[in-house]
Scaffold this active site. Structure first.
Site, PDB file in Angstrom:
ATOM      1  N   GLU A  39       0.827  -1.216   0.000  1.00  0.00           N
ATOM      2  CA  GLU A  39       0.000   0.000   0.000  1.00  0.00           C
ATOM      3  C   GLU A  39       0.860   1.264   0.000  1.00  0.00           C
ATOM      4  O   GLU A  39       0.801   2.080   0.909  1.00  0.00           O
ATOM      5  CB  GLU A  39      -0.941  -0.007   1.207  1.00  0.00           C
ATOM      6  CG  GLU A  39      -1.896  -1.195   1.176  1.00  0.00           C
ATOM      7  CD  GLU A  39      -2.830  -1.250   2.370  1.00  0.00           C
ATOM      8  OE1 GLU A  39      -2.443  -0.779   3.452  1.00  0.00           O
ATOM      9  OE2 GLU A  39      -3.946  -1.766   2.224  1.00  0.00           O
ATOM     10  N   GLU A  58      -5.796  -7.847  -1.207  1.00  0.00           N
ATOM     11  CA  GLU A  58      -6.346  -7.838   0.151  1.00  0.00           C
ATOM     12  C   GLU A  58      -7.829  -7.527   0.037  1.00  0.00           C
ATOM     13  O   GLU A  58      -8.206  -6.569  -0.629  1.00  0.00           O
ATOM     14  CB  GLU A  58      -5.707  -6.750   1.034  1.00  0.00           C
ATOM     15  CG  GLU A  58      -4.303  -7.032   1.475  1.00  0.00           C
ATOM     16  CD  GLU A  58      -3.763  -5.960   2.434  1.00  0.00           C
ATOM     17  OE1 GLU A  58      -4.564  -5.330   3.162  1.00  0.00           O
ATOM     18  OE2 GLU A  58      -2.548  -5.751   2.442  1.00  0.00           O
TER      19      GLU A  58
HETATM   20  C1  BG6 Z   1      -4.246  -3.102   5.117  1.00  0.00           C
HETATM   21  C2  BG6 Z   1      -2.890  -3.480   5.635  1.00  0.00           C
HETATM   22  O1  BG6 Z   1      -4.299  -1.732   5.007  1.00  0.00           O
HETATM   23  O2  BG6 Z   1      -5.360  -3.383   5.894  1.00  0.00           O
HETATM   24  C3  BG6 Z   1      -2.883  -4.562   6.687  1.00  0.00           C
HETATM   25  O3  BG6 Z   1      -2.054  -3.878   4.570  1.00  0.00           O
HETATM   26  C4  BG6 Z   1      -4.061  -4.393   7.613  1.00  0.00           C
HETATM   27  O4  BG6 Z   1      -1.640  -4.565   7.359  1.00  0.00           O
HETATM   28  C5  BG6 Z   1      -5.347  -4.477   6.792  1.00  0.00           C
HETATM   29  O5  BG6 Z   1      -4.086  -5.345   8.667  1.00  0.00           O
HETATM   30  C6  BG6 Z   1      -6.634  -4.407   7.597  1.00  0.00           C
HETATM   31  O6  BG6 Z   1      -6.618  -3.293   8.439  1.00  0.00           O
HETATM   32  P1  BG6 Z   1      -6.827  -3.455  10.015  1.00  0.00           P
HETATM   33  O7  BG6 Z   1      -6.476  -2.135  10.586  1.00  0.00           O
HETATM   34  O8  BG6 Z   1      -8.237  -3.837  10.207  1.00  0.00           O
HETATM   35  O9  BG6 Z   1      -5.893  -4.545  10.434  1.00  0.00           O
END
Ligand code: BG6
Length: 456
Positions: A160, A354
């Site tokens: 990201e 993701e």
């Molecule tokens: C992404 C990141 O932005 O979101 C991860 O690459 C992160 O590291 C994921 O865990 C989900 O966000 P969060 O804050 O719910 O863990």
């Protein structure tokens, strides 16, 4: 058949959210080892102990039908202080993980930096504010490519990068020097990270010519809340600033005109060293993105204001969408929109690296979690991605879920779970870290093994 024959299905994680073993195997201190977390949450020392349990976890991934796994390398496991010798024990650990994945039919992808870096590099050089760290990153990237490139054919430099570079958030470590314009500093760090990325792209082309490398953005999808032209313009400006700046540099090899204009107008254009323009020309093979939710922006006066401030004020709740406990609005159609927007803009394949839904969960009397909400979430996102491929003609390489085996969130909150597998621990009680299959485990296995056909 809507999904291409060779479509990737799997999971994605970072080292600091999975590995634990924070002071084992010759690892140096990472910025995550010294950064205070919210008192109510955990620290990063154990995470889910993937370092010792990788075989068990990879066996679970195989059962879930994964053919792809994206993980990050902990820089301070490979080069403990960032500017010292290679730690062979760290190299050996990742060799074991890569071999285990391949033996189980799972293709590995390496992220070189997922928000972390050796603490020494921050103390000594102020992280990516220094071009010395850009060179040290290149050295680290080359070591990884030399050691793992024979088996790893998918690479990412920075997770990201639009967050890493644009927002000096807790995930980053650089300190704004006293008296310096914070924006000038921010865009210089961002530029240095671009150059670090491009140096790694160049290195990969030389060292592992048959491998692919991508750029990645956390895609902030912004919708106007009404037909008021101001809301529409704010959404467009926000999309350009938050997403397209990075997407254009990754894929076109230069700063886009709207950013050149913005930076010059404010006097924030970073210093380009000799050779930088040429380095930016090392573009990527495909564009990866993370997508969890969208944002709605209202109409307001925005003339002569910095778009970043405007975005902060303009975001409002989207009355058409439900949200998670953490306020992340659930918008499956958004994934189709993002895939289309990136593909049409760049003409490069896209890759969902993701996607997932967090929920507060406990084991029931049958030692499982009935997570139908998660099944619904993934089903709808996969359907919409399928529409992007089938109806919109988007070339998409895969659908990879976030945190498939529960891990602490980016703020180190284990209660914010995303997985198909429940890991038994709380914020403060590590327990035995036993893994339990949730209801979604069998469902996702069915989906992945049928190449996305069986979504029932
Ligand atoms: C992404 C990141 O932005 O979101 C991860 O690459 C992160 O590291 C994921 O865990 C989900 O966000 P969060 O804050 O719910 O863990």
């Amino acid at each position: 058949m809507s999904f291409p024959k060779k479509f990737y299905w799997g999971g994605s994680v970072s080292s600091f959210q999975t590995e634990g073993a924070w002071n084992e195997g010759g690892k140096g201190l990472s910025i995550y080892d010294v950064r205070p977390t919210n008192e109510a949450f955990s620290d990063w020392k154990v995470a889910i102990d993937f370092y010792h349990r990788y075989k068990e976890d990879i066996a679970l991934m195989k059962e879930m039908g994964f053919n792809f796994y994206r993980f990050s390398i902990c820089w301070s496991r490979i080069i403990p202080n960032g500017d010292d010798e290679v730690n062979e024990e760290g190299v050996a650990f990742y060799n074991r993980v890569i071999d285990e994945l391949l033996e189980n039919g799972i293709e590995p992808m390496i992220t070189l930096v997922h928000f972390d870096m050796p603490y020494h590099l921050v103390k000594e050089y102020n992280g990516f504010a220094s071009r010395k760290v850009v060179d040290l990153f290149e050295r680290y990237a080359r070591v990884c490519m030399e050691r793992f490139g024979d088996r790893v054919k998918h690479w990412m430099t920075f997770n990201e990068q639009n967050l890493h570079g644009m927002d000096l958030k807790p995930s980053n470590a650089e300190v704004i020097p006293e008296g310096m314009d914070p924006n000038q500093f921010l865009f210089q760090v961002n530029h240095n990270v671009f150059i670090a990325h491009c140096k790694a792209v160049k290195a990969l082309r030389e060292l592992v010519p048959d491998a692919k490398i991508c750029g990645m953005v956390a895609y902030g999808l912004n919708y106007p809340t009404s037909s008021d032209p101001r809301a529409n313009m704010i959404a467009a400006l926000a999309n350009d600033f938050s997403n397209n700046f990075h997407i254009d540099v990754f894929t076109k090899g230069q700063y886009p005109p709207f950013m050149v204009n913005y930076l010059n107008k404010h006097g924030w254009m970073p210093i380009f060293e000799e050779g930088d323009e040429e380095l930016l020309g090392y573009t990527v093979d495909y564009m990866a993105f993370s997508y969890y939710s969208s944002h709605a922006v209202k109409a307001m006066d925005y003339a002569n204001r910095d778009i970043r401030e405007v975005i902060q004020e303009a975001v409002v709740k989207n009355e058409y969408l439900d949200a998670t406990e953490w306020g992340w609005e659930i918008d499956p159609e958004g994934i189709r929109r993002v895939a289309r927007d990136i593909y049409y803009r760049t003409c490069k394949p896209v890759f969902v690296l993701e996607n997932g839904m967090s929920h507060r969960e406990t084991l029931n009397e049958n030692m499982t979690v009935e997570d139908d909400y998660r099944i619904d979430y993934h089903r709808e996102h996969i359907r919409n991605l399928e529409r992007a491929i089938e109806e919109d003609g988007v070339e998409c390489l895969g659908y990879v879920t976030w945190g498939p085996i529960d891990i602490p969130s980016s703020q180190c909150e284990i209660a914010k779970r995303y997985g198909f597998v429940f890991v038994d621990r709380t914020e403060k009680e590590i327990k035995e870290l036993k893994r339990y299959k949730k209801k979604s485990f069998n469902w996702i296995a069915k989906v992945f093994k049928s190449n996305g056909e069986d979504l029932a």
